[in-house]
Design a protein around this motif. Structure first.
Motif, PDB file in Angstrom:
ATOM      1  N   GLU A  99       6.163   3.592   0.530  1.00 51.52           N
ATOM      2  CA  GLU A  99       7.014   4.726   0.883  1.00 51.52           C
ATOM      3  C   GLU A  99       8.120   4.295   1.839  1.00 51.52           C
ATOM      4  O   GLU A  99       9.290   4.662   1.665  1.00 51.52           O
ATOM      5  N   ARG A 100       7.785   3.485   2.834  1.00 50.34           N
ATOM      6  CA  ARG A 100       8.774   3.000   3.804  1.00 50.34           C
ATOM      7  C   ARG A 100       9.849   2.168   3.108  1.00 50.34           C
ATOM      8  O   ARG A 100      11.047   2.373   3.330  1.00 50.34           O
TER       9      ARG A 100
ATOM     10  N   GLN B  52      12.128   4.358   0.949  1.00 47.64           N
ATOM     11  CA  GLN B  52      13.053   5.145   1.769  1.00 47.64           C
ATOM     12  C   GLN B  52      14.216   4.273   2.248  1.00 47.64           C
ATOM     13  O   GLN B  52      15.365   4.721   2.277  1.00 47.64           O
TER      14      GLN B  52
ATOM     15  N   ASP C 209       0.869  -1.175   0.000  1.00 48.96           N
ATOM     16  CA  ASP C 209       0.000   0.000   0.000  1.00 48.96           C
ATOM     17  C   ASP C 209       0.909   1.229   0.000  1.00 48.96           C
ATOM     18  O   ASP C 209       2.137   1.108   0.045  1.00 48.96           O
ATOM     19  N   ARG C 210       0.335   2.379  -0.067  1.00 48.10           N
ATOM     20  CA  ARG C 210       1.115   3.619  -0.177  1.00 48.10           C
ATOM     21  C   ARG C 210       2.109   3.757   0.982  1.00 48.10           C
ATOM     22  O   ARG C 210       3.272   4.100   0.789  1.00 48.10           O
ATOM     23  N   SER C 211       1.672   3.479   2.181  1.00 43.94           N
ATOM     24  CA  SER C 211       2.519   3.639   3.356  1.00 43.94           C
ATOM     25  C   SER C 211       3.695   2.659   3.348  1.00 43.94           C
ATOM     26  O   SER C 211       4.841   3.046   3.582  1.00 43.94           O
ATOM     27  N   SER C 212       3.409   1.395   3.088  1.00 41.16           N
ATOM     28  CA  SER C 212       4.498   0.411   3.072  1.00 41.16           C
ATOM     29  C   SER C 212       5.433   0.650   1.886  1.00 41.16           C
ATOM     30  O   SER C 212       6.644   0.462   1.995  1.00 41.16           O
TER      31      SER C 212
END
Length: 185
Positions: free
Chosen positions: A129-130, A133, A124-127
């Motif tokens: 992005e993590r 990074q 998902d977007r959050s995972s």
């Protein structure tokens, strides 16, 4: 009016030709890569990361008058390295290589996690992005390991050796107008 019609006809023919060529073959240039174990990296890149190879990560240093330890060692005779310079360069190279191999392994593992998240449809977007990074931070650390080795190498060589290195590597006159700090005598 006839000139306008000819121009319109010419533009229409050109557009039709370009449109046809853009849509003639819908096959992706990625076709066949879906079977690779790690989708985002070429197998030879994976091997280079795992072997601690530079892969051009230190070009900013190399092409601006900051020799790399691997190449200094390969040119040791032509550069007339002293035993101490050769020892220090060997230690520098081994430390850089050890660090680069460890970071290369980490980078491959992070890329595998990203690939797996998409394969399992669990991203998902959050995972995402993590994970990105973490990949970017690992790439930065890997590049730092290679660039820092060049930065340290100039402290081991004399200005004459650096000039000879650049000549042997075929660089002509790299842009390094001022002496580097900490040169060998």
């Amino acid at each position: 009016m006839e000139t306008i019609n000819r121009k319109f006809f010419g533009v229409s023919v050109l557009f039709a030709a370009l449109s046809g060529s853009c849509f003639a073959d819908p096959t992706s240039s990625y076709a066949g890569q879906e079977a690779r174990e790690l989708k985002a990296l070429l197998p030879e890149d994976v091997q280079s990361y795992l072997a601690g190879k530079g892969m051009g990560m230190a070009k900013a240093a190399e092409l601006n008058g900051y020799p790399g330890p691997a190449h200094v060692l390969s040119l040791a005779e032509a550069l007339v390295l002293t035993p101490e310079q050769k020892e220090r360069t060997t230690a520098l190279f081994k430390a850089m290589e050890t660090r680069a191999i460890a970071l290369g392994q980490t980078l491959i593992e992070k890329e595998k996690q990203l690939d797996m998240a998409f394969a399992e449809k669990s991203v998902d977007r959050s995972s995402l992005e993590r994970m990105l990074q973490q990949i970017a931070a690992t790439q930065a650390q890997l590049r730092l390991a290679h660039l820092d080795a060049h930065l340290q190498q100039v402290r081991i060589l004399s200005l004459e050796q650096i000039a000879r290195y650049n000549d042997l590597r075929g660089y002509g006159k790299p842009t390094s107008p001022t002496p580097h700090a900490g040169h060998a005598p």
